[in-house]
Design an enzyme around this catalytic site. Sequence first.
Site, short mmCIF file in Angstrom:
data_model
loop_
_atom_site.label_atom_id
_atom_site.label_comp_id
_atom_site.label_asym_id
_atom_site.label_seq_id
_atom_site.Cartn_x
_atom_site.Cartn_y
_atom_site.Cartn_z
CG ASP A 32 -27.71 -45.50 -3.67
OD1 ASP A 32 -26.99 -44.33 -3.61
OD2 ASP A 32 -27.32 -46.45 -2.59
CG HIS A 67 -1.48 0.78 1.15
ND1 HIS A 67 -3.30 1.05 1.79
CD2 HIS A 67 -1.27 1.98 2.59
CE1 HIS A 67 -2.98 2.90 1.81
NE2 HIS A 67 -2.15 3.33 2.20
CD GLU A 68 1.79 3.88 4.14
OE1 GLU A 68 1.86 4.89 2.82
OE2 GLU A 68 0.92 3.71 4.21
#
Length: 416
Positions: A213, A21-22
């Site tokens: 089944d 982010h930075e």
Amino acid sequence: MAYLLGVVLFALAILVSVSLHEAGHMLTAKAFGMKVTRYFVGFGPTLWSFRRGETEYGIKGIPLGGFCKIVGMTPQDDDVDPADEHRAMWRYPVWKRTIVMSAGSITHFALALVATWFIAVSAGLPNPDFPNTDAEARQEPAVIGVHDCILPGSTLRACQAGDPASPAAQANLRDGDRITSLNGTPINNYGDLLVALRATKPGDTATIGYVRDGQPATTQAVLAETQRPPLDDPKGPVGPVSALGIGLRFTTPTVVSYGPLEAFGATGRFTGDMAVGTYEAIKRIPQKVPALWTAITGGERDVDTPISVVGASRLGGEFVENDAWLGFFMLFVSLNFFIGVFNLLPLLPLDGGHIAIAWFERARSWVYARLRRPDPGRVDYLKLMPITYAVILIGGVFTLLTVTADVVNPITLFSR
């Protein structure tokens, strides 16, 4: 050991996300010619650093985020060297400042999108057709999963000594059986089964038709008793009702995998749903504060309450411990998207606050020019400091609440 590994891995993933982010701020600022003097991962005392060009890079002792220093972010910055005045950030066009300030959130969005695409082509994304509400779930075929016992009320835990045995298990029903009738009443979906069960009494012997089944069969079960709210009012008063000891077994797959090209569309749809969910989550934050306090003071922790980095890391540990890596990465995606959106809120000291002020200045200058009046100039950030401090105080208190709740009464998704 797997739990601790997951906690560390997720905390590390968050740290990398915040560092990127930075880096987004730094790289865009440098690209436009702004002066960036410092880029550090962490806070507190410096552990290691080096200088390259005009920027110092390094690592600090408290790994709880990071920062970069751009010269002259506001006109009131008093540490701008006269030789750097022309490179002060506030002097640049508003669109360049907008890109720089939004680059951090864009980085989070990019991380979320890329991770989502990889999840779509590997593990798969949540099926958009999977029932998301009780009403939708009740329209599913009455294919059952058989419980081992009857739990009291809405308690979610493992069976314990003294819990009544499941009538369905005693009647030799199995996971995957589809209930077709109850005491002669046709059952077309799971909702019909719930209604038919509520028409009986605890202790009654129920005749159950089912398909296994492809073969139809019948059996009988003596119904147990549990406590449930009314079907049409999930938050209403609980009362004694008949229990068969079953749950709905969804026939709709919970996740769907995609090819590399299809994954782009699926990523877009998932991101749109995430945007709506994030908006709703942010809107609910104020009303969830009392629930956080309840959790801290000994009450039950609401799974819909906000979590901190501590809580997210603990959940990451649970996912790894239970080999649920899909949950680990989905948490990483949602957290990055949330952080990206939250940082764009038009409040100081968030990035969105700086963007909002920049465009307010631009709009105000345009209006004054149309009115043939002198440009009022830049916003005085010092006058906004009381509001900024109020936001920081509220955010700090809220963070303290979430961290405390995540320590003393964390959200858990798995039985440990």
